[in-house]
Scaffold this motif. Structure first.
Motif, PDB file in Angstrom:
ATOM      1  N   HIS A  54       0.853  -1.188   0.000  1.00 50.91           N
ATOM      2  CA  HIS A  54       0.000   0.000   0.000  1.00 50.91           C
ATOM      3  C   HIS A  54       0.886   1.234   0.000  1.00 50.91           C
ATOM      4  O   HIS A  54       1.822   1.337   0.788  1.00 50.91           O
ATOM      5  CB  HIS A  54      -0.895  -0.010   1.240  1.00 50.91           C
ATOM      6  N   LYS A  98       2.126  -4.469   3.844  1.00 57.96           N
ATOM      7  CA  LYS A  98       2.101  -5.535   2.844  1.00 57.96           C
ATOM      8  C   LYS A  98       0.662  -5.976   2.623  1.00 57.96           C
ATOM      9  O   LYS A  98       0.164  -6.884   3.275  1.00 57.96           O
ATOM     10  CB  LYS A  98       2.941  -6.726   3.301  1.00 57.96           C
ATOM     11  N   GLN A  99      -0.023  -5.320   1.730  1.00 56.76           N
ATOM     12  CA  GLN A  99      -1.386  -5.693   1.374  1.00 56.76           C
ATOM     13  C   GLN A  99      -1.626  -5.309  -0.074  1.00 56.76           C
ATOM     14  O   GLN A  99      -1.013  -4.375  -0.586  1.00 56.76           O
ATOM     15  CB  GLN A  99      -2.407  -4.993   2.270  1.00 56.76           C
ATOM     16  N   LYS A 100      -2.484  -6.053  -0.743  1.00 60.78           N
ATOM     17  CA  LYS A 100      -2.787  -5.751  -2.136  1.00 60.78           C
ATOM     18  C   LYS A 100      -3.658  -4.507  -2.212  1.00 60.78           C
ATOM     19  O   LYS A 100      -4.541  -4.306  -1.390  1.00 60.78           O
ATOM     20  CB  LYS A 100      -3.549  -6.899  -2.786  1.00 60.78           C
ATOM     21  N   CYS A 101      -3.403  -3.689  -3.208  1.00 62.56           N
ATOM     22  CA  CYS A 101      -4.291  -2.576  -3.481  1.00 62.56           C
ATOM     23  C   CYS A 101      -4.338  -2.384  -4.993  1.00 62.56           C
ATOM     24  O   CYS A 101      -3.409  -2.719  -5.714  1.00 62.56           O
ATOM     25  CB  CYS A 101      -3.858  -1.308  -2.757  1.00 62.56           C
TER      26      CYS A 101
END
Length: 113
Positions: free
Chosen positions: A26, A32-35
């Motif tokens: 992000h 750590k994450q999908k965007c």
């Protein structure tokens, strides 16, 4: 295999319109994450839900292309996959490579004439 490592390749996909990307980190929180975001010629625009003056609203933030290039997981043009990250490299699929090489050939022809 065509590796996409130039900003001009990303700008070319953006010029075609309706280009979207998936990032693995992000851009604001660096978590750590999908965007997901829209790819435009001057950067990647990501819509976020935020609280502004006590009201929940959608806020758009922009991430520059050079900074986001290493975090892009895939690029889509409409519903067609143009590039995806494999083994740490952003590799163009058949459709994406065709568009990029066709554009490069047209530029060479313009320079010659």
């Amino acid at each position: 295999m065509y590796e996409i490592k130039k900003i001009s390749d990303l700008r070319f996909f953006a010029s075609k319109g309706n280009a979207t990307v998936v990032l693995d980190v992000h851009p604001i929180t660096r978590a750590k994450q999908k965007c997901f975001g829209k790819l435009k010629r001057d950067g990647i625009y990501i819509n976020e839900a935020a609280v502004v003056n006590g009201k929940r609203q959608i806020v758009t933030c922009r991430e520059s292309l050079p900074r986001a290039l290493s975090h892009i997981q895939n690029i889509k043009l409409g519903n067609r996959l143009m590039a995806e990250r494999k083994q740490g490299k952003l590799i163009g699929t058949a459709g994406g490579v065709y568009l990029i090489t066709k554009n490069q050939e047209q530029k060479k022809e313009k320079r010659k004439s």
